[in-house]
Design an enzyme around this catalytic site. Structure first.
Site, PDB file in Angstrom:
ATOM      1  N   ARG A  25     -28.741 -22.796  19.534  1.00  0.00           N
ATOM      2  CA  ARG A  25     -27.510 -23.227  18.742  1.00  0.00           C
ATOM      3  C   ARG A  25     -26.101 -22.524  17.932  1.00  0.00           C
ATOM      4  O   ARG A  25     -25.579 -23.069  17.765  1.00  0.00           O
ATOM      5  CB  ARG A  25     -28.431 -24.588  17.969  1.00  0.00           C
TER       6      ARG A  25
ATOM      7  N   CYS B 100     -29.242 -26.232   8.083  1.00  0.00           N
ATOM      8  CA  CYS B 100     -29.181 -26.492   9.833  1.00  0.00           C
ATOM      9  C   CYS B 100     -28.499 -27.839  10.639  1.00  0.00           C
ATOM     10  O   CYS B 100     -27.121 -27.106   9.845  1.00  0.00           O
ATOM     11  CB  CYS B 100     -30.860 -26.593   9.996  1.00  0.00           C
TER      12      CYS B 100
END
Length: 282
Positions: free
Chosen positions: A185, A239
């Site tokens: 990611r 995040c």
């Protein structure tokens, strides 16, 4: 080495035998990032006497109920959080054990919010409900009996937190920014949740999975120190939506470092403005 903010199942059992106000209130912030809210899982089985708190409603908020910033899980305003934990019966000064299913996402957000509100009498159950169940301890089912409202009072916010502008300013000032999402990611190779893949330019990657052992629990003190050794003092942590970043702040705090700065909006907030730059690759 004793743990600062974590508590084991054995320790929790002992504390639940304490009388009156010394007995901790167990708050279950179970949450599934890719599934329904944790109310159903809580009803299927939970620590006896525990009360469920909703990550989506009370531990985060939107619109006028939000503290500011964007993303998928904006921080709630202090009064919104105060109301949420009063609803589940939290009184001022009463110790809390925060828990979830075991991955520390909801529990870490609850831990962060309680401390931010001035309530340091909080510990996080290591291994969460999975550890309780695996220990063969009694389990209660159903939604639980609605408690009498508590009198908890949220103090002024006190933990370090930044918005997108603060992240840009940190990078410009040479402050380390750490992306704790999985490496694919971060590199922009995969993005199962947000509409834009990549990372904040200049951010380094420390996947949160490295903070956990094979059993899904936070690493012991020694290995945990080694994993976070390269996280600079005052680093900004982010995040996807701020929950896993709270877990990383908790991990740092377990090593005695209270300097982790939370980017609460995280990647989902950063990409909400198409003029903000996006990086891909290493």
């Amino acid at each position: 080495m004793s743990r600062r903010w974590m508590i084991t199942v054995t320790e929790l059992v002992e504390q639940l035998d304490q009388p009156g106000a010394d007995r901790p209130l167990v708050l279950d912030a179970r949450y599934d990032l890719m599934g329904p809210d944790g109310a159903g899982a809580f009803a299927e089985g939970h620590v006896p006497g525990a009360r469920w708190v909703d990550v989506e409603d009370g531990l985060s908020a939107t619109g006028e109920r939000a503290r500011g910033g964007g993303g998928r899980h904006p921080l709630p305003r202090p009064e919104v959080f105060e109301q949420a934990v009063r609803r589940v019966g939290l009184d001022r000064g009463r110790p809390v054990v925060a828990m979830d299913g075991g991955h520390l996402l909801g529990a870490a957000r609850l831990w962060w919010l309680l401390r931010d509100a001035g309530h340091d009498a909080v510990r996080v159950l290591d291994g969460g409900f999975a550890a309780w169940r695996d220990a063969g301890l009694p389990v209660e089912t159903g939604p639980g009996t609605p408690p009498a409202p508590g009198d908890f009072v949220a103090g002024p916010p006190r933990l370090p937190v930044v918005d997108a502008e603060g992240v840009a300013g940190a990078l410009a000032g040479g402050v380390q920014v750490v992306d704790v999402r999985a490496a694919p990611r971060y590199r922009g190779e995969q993005e199962p949740i947000d509409p834009v893949a990549g990372h904040v330019p200049g951010a380094v990657n420390l996947p949160s999975s490295r903070l956990l052992g094979e059993d899904g629990r936070l690493l012991p003190a020694g290995p945990l120190h080694e994993v976070v050794a390269d996280v600079a003092p005052g680093a900004v942590l982010y995040c996807g939506s701020g929950l896993t970043a709270s877990q990383a702040v908790l991990a740092l705090a377990e090593t005695g470092r209270e300097d982790g700065v939370l980017y609460a909006g995280s990647w989902s907030d950063w990409i909400s403005d198409p003029t903000r730059p996006v990086a891909r690759g290493h």
